[in-house]
Motif scaffolding. Structure first.
Motif, short mmCIF file in Angstrom:
data_model
loop_
_atom_site.label_atom_id
_atom_site.label_comp_id
_atom_site.label_asym_id
_atom_site.label_seq_id
_atom_site.Cartn_x
_atom_site.Cartn_y
_atom_site.Cartn_z
N ILE A 29 80.35 7.76 87.41
CA ILE A 29 80.08 6.97 86.21
C ILE A 29 80.01 5.50 86.57
CG2 ILE A 29 81.01 6.27 83.96
CD1 ILE A 29 82.33 9.04 83.81
N ASP A 30 78.93 4.84 86.17
CA ASP A 30 78.84 3.39 86.29
C ASP A 30 79.80 2.79 85.26
OD1 ASP A 30 78.01 0.62 86.03
OD2 ASP A 30 76.07 1.17 86.91
N ASP A 31 80.71 1.92 85.72
CA ASP A 31 81.68 1.32 84.78
C ASP A 31 80.99 0.69 83.58
OD1 ASP A 31 83.69 2.10 86.47
OD2 ASP A 31 84.12 0.10 87.25
N ARG A 32 79.76 0.22 83.78
CA ARG A 32 79.06 -0.48 82.71
C ARG A 32 78.62 0.45 81.57
NH1 ARG A 32 74.80 -3.66 86.41
NH2 ARG A 32 74.58 -1.51 87.12
N LEU A 33 78.89 1.74 81.72
CA LEU A 33 78.65 2.67 80.63
C LEU A 33 79.47 2.29 79.40
CD1 LEU A 33 77.15 5.36 79.96
CD2 LEU A 33 79.27 6.54 80.60
N TYR A 34 80.57 1.58 79.61
CA TYR A 34 81.49 1.23 78.53
C TYR A 34 81.37 -0.24 78.12
CZ TYR A 34 83.30 5.64 80.26
OH TYR A 34 83.41 6.95 80.68
N GLY A 35 80.15 -0.78 78.23
CA GLY A 35 79.91 -2.16 77.86
C GLY A 35 79.84 -2.37 76.35
N ALA A 36 79.60 -3.62 75.96
CA ALA A 36 79.54 -3.99 74.54
C ALA A 36 78.43 -5.01 74.33
CB ALA A 36 80.89 -4.52 74.07
N PHE A 37 78.32 -5.49 73.12
CA PHE A 37 77.20 -6.32 72.70
C PHE A 37 77.71 -7.36 71.71
CE2 PHE A 37 73.24 -6.15 69.74
CZ PHE A 37 72.69 -7.29 70.30
N LEU A 38 77.26 -8.60 71.87
CA LEU A 38 77.54 -9.66 70.90
C LEU A 38 76.24 -10.40 70.62
CD1 LEU A 38 80.94 -11.21 72.06
CD2 LEU A 38 80.46 -10.22 69.80
N VAL B 292 86.44 -4.22 78.87
CA VAL B 292 84.99 -4.17 78.72
C VAL B 292 84.33 -4.68 80.00
CG1 VAL B 292 83.03 -4.97 77.35
CG2 VAL B 292 85.24 -4.58 76.24
N PRO B 293 83.46 -3.90 80.62
CA PRO B 293 82.90 -4.31 81.92
C PRO B 293 81.74 -5.29 81.81
CG PRO B 293 82.12 -2.12 81.35
CD PRO B 293 83.11 -2.51 80.28
N VAL B 294 80.98 -5.24 80.70
CA VAL B 294 79.80 -6.09 80.56
C VAL B 294 79.52 -6.29 79.08
CG1 VAL B 294 78.09 -4.21 80.58
CG2 VAL B 294 77.45 -6.46 81.46
N VAL B 295 79.03 -7.49 78.71
CA VAL B 295 78.68 -7.77 77.32
C VAL B 295 77.26 -8.33 77.26
CG1 VAL B 295 79.25 -9.03 75.21
CG2 VAL B 295 81.08 -8.19 76.68
N GLY C 24 87.56 -11.20 81.00
CA GLY C 24 87.39 -10.43 82.21
C GLY C 24 86.18 -9.52 82.20
N THR C 25 85.06 -10.01 81.67
CA THR C 25 83.85 -9.21 81.62
C THR C 25 82.68 -9.95 82.25
OG1 THR C 25 82.49 -7.80 80.17
CG2 THR C 25 82.97 -10.01 79.37
N GLU C 26 81.61 -9.22 82.54
CA GLU C 26 80.39 -9.80 83.09
C GLU C 26 79.37 -10.00 81.97
OE1 GLU C 26 79.97 -10.74 86.27
OE2 GLU C 26 82.02 -10.11 86.73
N ILE D 30 78.30 -0.71 73.11
CA ILE D 30 78.62 -0.49 71.71
C ILE D 30 78.20 -1.73 70.94
CG2 ILE D 30 81.01 -1.35 71.89
CD1 ILE D 30 81.80 0.83 69.86
N ALA D 31 77.51 -1.51 69.82
CA ALA D 31 76.98 -2.62 69.03
C ALA D 31 77.68 -2.63 67.67
CB ALA D 31 75.47 -2.46 68.85
N GLN D 32 78.44 -3.70 67.40
CA GLN D 32 78.74 -4.76 68.34
C GLN D 32 80.24 -4.81 68.59
OE1 GLN D 32 76.68 -8.44 67.31
NE2 GLN D 32 74.84 -7.31 66.76
N LEU D 33 80.77 -5.93 69.02
CA LEU D 33 82.16 -5.95 69.47
C LEU D 33 83.14 -6.49 68.43
CD1 LEU D 33 83.98 -5.31 71.87
CD2 LEU D 33 83.43 -7.55 72.83
#
Length: 502
Positions: free
Chosen positions: A16-25, A62-65, A117-119, A350-353
């Motif tokens: 699993i790519d960790d970025r599967l659990y990213g978010a959106f702003l 959250v790994p990426v936003v 702590g996210t990218e 996930i949209a959004q945070l």
């Protein structure tokens, strides 16, 4: 009711790519202003960011936003969000019929990302603008110095580049609602040329091209085929979006909708494979599912603002769905689907945070709290890192209005070889029957239950509020155990569970 599951260490789907659990702003509603940014708030840090929100986001790991949109990005001038705040222009946002003060731009967002702590996952405007603005934005963000845009960044207070790796080539360009909407040929050509220019700057960057806004679009899936014909060799991902709704209040139909998600992923994977074969290519393109969530509770109340009946308000309450317990089950089902398709879905957002269809809610000047859907997202993000297992699940099923043979038990599992854990995420779709699961564990060695969390509620419509923040929350599960290499556990009616073995 009984369900039997087989989990074998060597039968896997994918790492699993960790970025599967990213978010959106997005600059939409109160996601940014009074969401993450509120300088007058009692918890505000030196950058004006709410520390109470920072703490809740940090819990999620959250790994990426993705930022700054969304529909917003298709008429956004990124240069409006740099330089002294007092000199930044107020702009009208045509996407959501609001105004934006630009008090938060790339510098502020980058600082916030560092604090949680996210990218960053940045989107460029391919609606009202194009290649030139995109390449300038990439240079401003990523070039060390010695050029016009990088030196301007340094003058604006950031000496070192942010080195953002992940870039989105516009947003939902198939949608007639999009500012600068294009057909697949127009967009495919523009995206390809923009990608070539960005790659001329840095070949190592990862690029996301727009797929369909949803699977009901009349241009789907031809859109994907046409766009990939133009861009396959210069992009890494194609984006998909999907939102889930239950306006008819039919739980059985609602909780079968992740089958629609699965069909969407499989179909687009087929298009990717077709274009790859047609081009005789050796490279792989994956899916970035960079907008997904439940969204329907707030649609009626937003109409006046979106239709322009209230002028151009700044940061009004928009898309503020208040999630219930039923939505916990839906989000758990969505995440299970992504885990099972992690061989092709590498990024998810996930949209959004915060505030806008979000797991976190805030009051202006007041508290922040976890919505009901915070918890399945938390469990998957924190404990769903590793390798997705290819389970065999045998359980009773039902037919919904749209789909046949929908299993009452929906289960995914992740093996983390680093810490030796196996984590199961399970949803019981049945309204009245407990499912007794029996899981044969093969090749993992001796395991025991090290954590068991369960979410149930007698009311599917139960919500969390500022006055009752823990109305819907996980509790310690009981009764799960391993004996003779078999995990046994009970899934109560309408329940979500996480069982960790180690």
């Amino acid at each position: 009711m009984k369900a039997t599951i087989t989990a074998h260490k060597d039968y896997t789907v994918s790492k699993i790519d960790d970025r599967l659990y990213g978010a959106f702003l997005e600059h939409l509603g109160r996601a940014i202003y009074t969401g993450i940014y509120e300088p007058d708030h009692p918890t505000a840090d030196e950058n004006g960011m709410r520390k109470d929100v920072i703490d809740l986001v940090k819990e999620l790991n959250v790994p990426v936003v993705r930022y700054p949109g969304g529909n917003f990005v298709s008429a956004y001038n990124w240069e409006d969000g740099i330089g002294p705040k007092e000199e930044r222009p107020v702009r009208l946002d045509l996407a959501w019929h609001t105004s934006d003060s630009n008090q938060v731009g790339i510098h502020e967002f980058a600082d916030w990302c560092e604090s949680v702590g996210t990218e960053m996952m940045l989107a460029v405007n391919l609606g009202s603008r194009g290649l030139d603005a995109a390449r300038n934005f990439v240079e401003y963000v990523n070039h060390p110095g010695g050029s016009y845009w990088s030196d301007l960044r340094i003058a604006n207070g950031k000496k070192e580049p942010w080195d953002v790796k992940l870039w989105c080539l516009g947003n939902e360009m198939d949608g007639p609602w999009q500012i600068g909407h294009k057909d697949a040929e127009e967009y495919g050509k523009l995206a390809a040329e923009t990608a070539k220019a960005i790659r001329a700057f840095d070949k190592s960057l990862e690029l996301v091209v727009c797929g369909s806004s949803h699977s009901n679009m009349p241009t789907y899936p031809q859109w994907e085929a046409t766009v990939l014909e133009h861009t396959y060799d210069v992009v890494d991902y194609i984006s998909l979006h999907m939102y889930f709704a239950n306006p008819e209040k039919n739980a059985s139909n609602y909780l079968a909708l992740n089958q629609k998600l699965d069909d969407y992923i499989v179909a687009v994977q087929g298009v990717i494979n077709f274009v790859k074969a047609k081009k005789r290519s050796k490279k792989d393109v994956y899916i970035s599912f960079d907008e997904w969530n439940v969204w329907y509770h707030s649609r009626q109340q937003d109409r006046k603002i979106l239709e322009g009946q209230q002028g151009w308000p700044h940061a009004p309450a928009l898309l503020e769905d208040i999630y219930n317990f039923e939505d916990v089950l839906q989000v758990g089902l969505i995440l299970n689907t992504f885990i099972r398709r992690s061989d092709v879905v590498k990024i998810g957002c996930i949209a959004q945070l915060v505030n806008v269809i979000a797991p976190i809610m805030t009051e202006k000047g007041g508290d922040a709290w976890r919505q009901t859907i915070y918890y399945p997202y938390y469990f998957a993000s924190v404990f769903g890192r590793g390798t997705a297992l290819d389970l065999r699940v045998d359980c009773p099923a039902y037919d919904s209005e749209q789909y046949q043979n929908v299993g009452y038990a929906d289960v995914s599992a992740v093996h983390n070889e680093e810490d030796g854990t196996v984590t199961l995420f399970a949803v019981n779709r049945h309204s009245s029957e407990t499912i007794e699961i029996s899981t044969l564990l093969q090749g993992f060695g001796d395991l025991k239950v090290i954590d068991h969390q369960i979410m149930t509620h007698e009311d599917l419509n139960a919500v969390n509020t500022v006055g009752n923040k823990d109305n819907v929350a996980p509790r310690k599960g009981e009764g799960a155990g391993v004996s003779g290499g078999i995990l046994t556990a009970s899934l109560p009616p309408y329940s979500y569970q996480m069982i960790r073995l180690g």
